[in-house]
Design an enzyme around this catalytic site. Structure first.
Site, PDB file in Angstrom:
ATOM      1  N   ASP A 146       3.673   2.071   8.312  1.00  0.00           N
ATOM      2  CA  ASP A 146       2.404   1.479   8.163  1.00  0.00           C
ATOM      3  C   ASP A 146       2.406   0.668   7.326  1.00  0.00           C
ATOM      4  OD1 ASP A 146       0.602   3.848   8.848  1.00  0.00           O
ATOM      5  OD2 ASP A 146      -0.096   4.554   7.550  1.00  0.00           O
TER       6      ASP A 146
ATOM      7  N   ASN B  39       1.859   6.684   2.859  1.00  0.00           N
ATOM      8  CA  ASN B  39       2.449   6.027   4.590  1.00  0.00           C
ATOM      9  C   ASN B  39       3.778   6.252   4.298  1.00  0.00           C
ATOM     10  OD1 ASN B  39       2.396   4.544   2.091  1.00  0.00           O
ATOM     11  ND2 ASN B  39       0.389   4.187   2.890  1.00  0.00           N
TER      12      ASN B  39
ATOM     13  N   ASP C  82       0.851  -1.177  -0.065  1.00  0.00           N
ATOM     14  CA  ASP C  82      -0.487   0.539  -0.208  1.00  0.00           C
ATOM     15  C   ASP C  82       1.034   1.404   0.145  1.00  0.00           C
ATOM     16  OD1 ASP C  82      -2.700   1.538  -0.166  1.00  0.00           O
ATOM     17  OD2 ASP C  82      -1.920   1.636   2.335  1.00  0.00           O
TER      18      ASP C  82
END
Length: 283
Positions: free
Chosen positions: A185, A173, A168
């Site tokens: 994260d 992040n 992700d």
């Protein structure tokens, strides 16, 4: 400030001496700045599954196993106990990834403990000692964008050589301290060897970086660093200092239609999450 209920067990156990302030609140977790003795750290309080927007899709859970067969069966059936175990696996994935990546030389916050659904770790700060900004909040010119992009590709390679794909990775992040980018994260981290969608996840992470930095360095748009990195990884020749070109030969094999459909679905979920994060930033 008043101690939030979720942090009270850590205070009682002597892991936290004082909750100083809330740093941020998102759909997956709320982060607090805390004092632990003479150290200032952060406490990431994971939200319950029904309060999170991040999709714990099969793509992210694939390759994650529990040793206890009873626990595994409960997770498959979705019982109350199984859901509790799934939450623990989800939370521990970030702790495990942080330790694994730190050992591999990846720039991540130092984790200390995950207790009662709270991850205690280092607070990433800027040169003035303030909480470090996200990559999305940093000003870039052309040369600085290329420099940061190259640094982050090296981090991605170090992660991959440690068997981990972020899953992700984006400008939302990645923090920026006085030394450069810090990756955060990781509860959705993917096992590179245990996931059938590892290649597409890696490519998506790298494409996200190219699209962000491409705003300042247009030549990065359309680059194929993700495919190139994965090809080198599969060939066993990937090193952090390999001279990447961002180009790969055109494929000659038949298209795997099922894999393409799966990638489209994963991309759709990622786009929903990206839009949600943008709205959070604006609110």
């Amino acid at each position: 400030m008043k101690t939030p209920p979720r942090l009270q067990p850590l205070v009682e156990e002597g892991l936290i001496d004082e909750v100083m302030r809330q740093l941020m609140s998102g759909k997956e977790a709320t982060v607090y700045v805390v004092r632990c003795g003479d150290e200032i750290r952060c406490a990431k309080v994971y939200k319950e599954a029904n309060q999170r927007s991040f999709h714990q899709a099969v793509a992210y859970q694939e390759g994650r196993r529990v040793k206890n067969s009873r626990q595994a069966r409960a997770m498959e059936k979705g019982t109350r106990f199984g859901k509790k175990m799934a939450e623990e696996v989800w939370q521990n994935a970030e702790v495990d990834a942080l330790y694994r990546l730190a050992a591999a030389g990846v720039t991540v916050p130092t984790p200390y403990v995950c207790f009662e659904g709270v991850l205690l770790m280092d607070l990433v700060t800027d040169a003035q000692g303030n909480a470090a900004p996200r990559l999305n909040d940093v000003e870039f010119d052309h040369d600085k964008a290329l420099q940061f992009h190259a640094k982050l590709l090296r981090e991605v390679i170090l992660m991959l050589n440690a068997g981990v794909i972020h899953g992700d990775l984006s400008e939302y992040n990645i923090l920026v301290d006085e030394q450069g980018p810090v990756i955060i994260d990781l509860p959705q981290a993917i096992d590179a060897a245990g996931s059938s969608v590892a290649a597409s996840m890696l490519e998506r992470d790298v494409t996200n970086l190219a699209n962000f930095f491409g705003t300042f360095a247009p030549e990065l748009i359309g680059s194929q660093y993700g495919k190139e990195i994965w090809n080198l990884y599969e060939a066993g020749t990937l090193t952090p200092d390999y001279p990447l070109t961002g180009k790969v030969p055109a494929p000659t094999e038949p298209v795997d239609v099922d894999a393409v459909i799966n990638e489209i679905e994963v991309a759709r979920l990622e786009e929903e999450d990206r839009i949600r994060r943008q709205l959070e930033q604006q609110s």
